[in-house]
Design an enzyme around this catalytic site. Structure first.
Site, mmCIF file in Angstrom:
data_model
loop_
_atom_site.group_PDB
_atom_site.id
_atom_site.type_symbol
_atom_site.label_atom_id
_atom_site.label_comp_id
_atom_site.label_asym_id
_atom_site.label_seq_id
_atom_site.Cartn_x
_atom_site.Cartn_y
_atom_site.Cartn_z
ATOM 1 N N ASP A 159 41.405 35.835 76.769
ATOM 2 C CA ASP A 159 41.741 35.225 75.472
ATOM 3 C C ASP A 159 42.975 35.938 74.942
ATOM 4 O O ASP A 159 43.782 36.427 75.721
ATOM 5 C CB ASP A 159 40.545 35.319 74.521
ATOM 6 C CG ASP A 159 40.495 34.163 73.514
ATOM 7 O OD1 ASP A 159 41.521 33.914 72.869
ATOM 8 O OD2 ASP A 159 39.445 33.515 73.385
ATOM 9 N N HIS B 175 45.972 34.908 76.491
ATOM 10 C CA HIS B 175 46.496 33.825 75.669
ATOM 11 C C HIS B 175 47.662 34.272 74.809
ATOM 12 O O HIS B 175 48.041 33.585 73.866
ATOM 13 C CB HIS B 175 45.390 33.246 74.774
ATOM 14 C CG HIS B 175 44.334 32.510 75.547
ATOM 15 N ND1 HIS B 175 43.279 31.847 74.946
ATOM 16 C CD2 HIS B 175 44.154 32.325 76.883
ATOM 17 C CE1 HIS B 175 42.514 31.292 75.873
ATOM 18 N NE2 HIS B 175 43.023 31.573 77.053
#
Length: 450
Positions: free
Chosen positions: A261, A284
């Site tokens: 993430d 991310h």
């Protein structure tokens, strides 16, 4: 007499230096002044580091019954070692070489200041659902402490494969543990969390295979993270590298973050966050938000991210907010960002939605004074994506020295209700950015400004 005058002059010089050091500073960002409470130098020195405090006692977990064999539950020994260290200012709790199986535990509160948690060995999380009950939000927690340091060359292993959705992918082929035997609660814990603490230092350690977030700071002040490593697969769900919320004066540098993430996630209530010389990927990218979920108010200001390298990440530098929220994101600087095969290097998304469908709402978290300087490299989908609110457009967006090239395919930059200035020519041209500012008649007055 002359010696007394010299002493007085020296004392006066010291007082003046202290006054200057404690005063607020201003920095110049892309041609505009931005008020900054802390400069990088003042953030480095705003809290007395552990090295300057004389240690009075050391407490080794082996002396409290820990086995370090990777099979014996050492939770009780860790708790007793901490209880002893907690009573002594500037003490050290030592986790030596070995593998220590430790269940959920909280260190603190109400301890003496400047305690050092020295991690030289490896701490592993239980993989049996019995240890977690119906589910916990964190595994290792340091709570309500002043001057807490976690340091060393050791490893904290969350053994997150038993928590991730597609368990079969991560279990070794000779695993004796079946899916049903290892079924865990739906609530996944953060590996290492600091709550309500001041003067926090994390340096040298590695956190790997987290069930969810690797390292979290909640309601903390004066935080330093350096030479820190996270290591989890890029497809491990919701495994943020570093998550910061309701915290101020945070310095993150010289770290390698690989996760599933956001490498760094900056949430509501954060100000004076400075991130530099960080490697990110997989992951991310570095994100502010998502902010304003469920109509909440979010205030984020004075964020600097510079000298960051990102490879094979979903986004590069991103701001994401939910429709229906309130508050603001302002005074943000992203500079010297190198991207390699990043899907979308530059993103503002005021229509963020991580579920199937979200309702359209007119209120929004306002976004202003966002600066992008020297962002270069390759992308795989969209170089720049600015999706701003119809009712509360993004303002003061400036771009300088942007050079982004497609590594596969090509899409034009996208802009919606984004206002600002191109301070230099860009590659590709970002002609969709609107110059100036929106008409005041079109922008509603926000009673929820920060």
């Amino acid at each position: 007499m002359m010696e007394m005058c010299s002493f007085k002059s020296l004392a006066l010089a010291i007082l003046i230096a202290l006054f200057v050091w404690s005063s607020s500073f201003e920095t110049l960002c892309s041609g505009r002044e931005m008020k900054v409470r802390y400069t990088p130098d003042s953030m480095y020195n705003s809290y007395q580091p552990y090295e300057s405090v004389m240690t009075t006692a050391s407490f080794n977990v082996l002396n409290f019954g820990a086995k370090g064999d990777g099979q014996t539950d050492d939770t009780k020994a860790f708790g007793e070692a901490w209880e002893a260290a907690c009573k002594v200012e500037a003490s050290i709790m030592v986790v030596p070489n070995g593998v220590f199986l430790v269940g959920p535990i909280t260190f603190g509160p109400d301890c003496q200041p400047n305690i050092v948690f020295q991690l030289d060995g490896k701490i592993i999380a239980p993989t049996s659902s019995n240890a977690w009950g119906s589910g916990l939000l964190q595994w290792l927690e340091f709570k309500n402490l002043k001057g807490i340091t976690v340091k060393g060359a050791g490893i904290i292993d969350g053994q997150g494969s038993v928590w991730w959705n597609d368990l079969a992918k991560y279990l070794p082929t000779d695993a004796s543990m079946s899916y049903e035997d290892s079924k865990m609660p739906s609530t996944k814990p953060t590996v290492l969390r600091f709550y309500g603490s001041e003067g926090v230092t994390v340096t040298g350690i590695t956190i790997q295979n987290s069930p969810q977030t690797h390292l979290k700071f909640d309601t903390c002040k004066t935080v330093q993270v350096s030479s820190f490593t996270t290591s989890s697969p890029g497809d491990s769900p919701n495994t943020d590298g570093i998550h910061v919320q309701n915290s101020q004066d945070v310095l993150i540098y010289s770290s390698n973050l690989a996760c599933g993430d956001d490498c760094v996630s900056i949430q509501a209530g954060c100000s004076n966050i400075y991130i530099h010389d960080v490697k990110c990927g997989p992951g991310h990218g570095i994100s502010i938000g998502g902010l304003g979920k469920d109509g909440s108010k979010a205030c984020v200001s004075n964020i600097t991210v510079r000298n960051v390298a990102m490879q094979n990440t979903l986004t590069g530098v991103r701001i994401k907010t939910w429709q229906g929220g309130s508050g603001s994101v302002q005074q943000v600087m992203f500079s010297n960002i190198q991207v390699s095969d990043v899907k979308t290097p530059i993103m503002i998304d005021q229509f963020y939605c991580d579920k199937g469908k979200c309702q359209n709402k007119s209120s929004a978290v306002s976004i202003s004074d966002i600066n992008y300087v020297n962002i270069q490299g390759t992308y795989t989908q969209t170089p720049v994506y600015f999706a701003c609110s119809d009712s509360l457009p993004c303002t003061g967006v400036s771009l300088t020295t942007i050079a982004l090239k497609p590594s596969e395919g090509y899409q034009q930059p996208f802009c919606w209700e984004a206002y600002g200035e191109l301070k230099t020519s860009t590659e590709p041209p970002i002609s969709c950015l609107k110059t100036g500012a929106p008409s005041k008649s079109n922008v509603p007055y926000s009673r929820d400004s920060c």
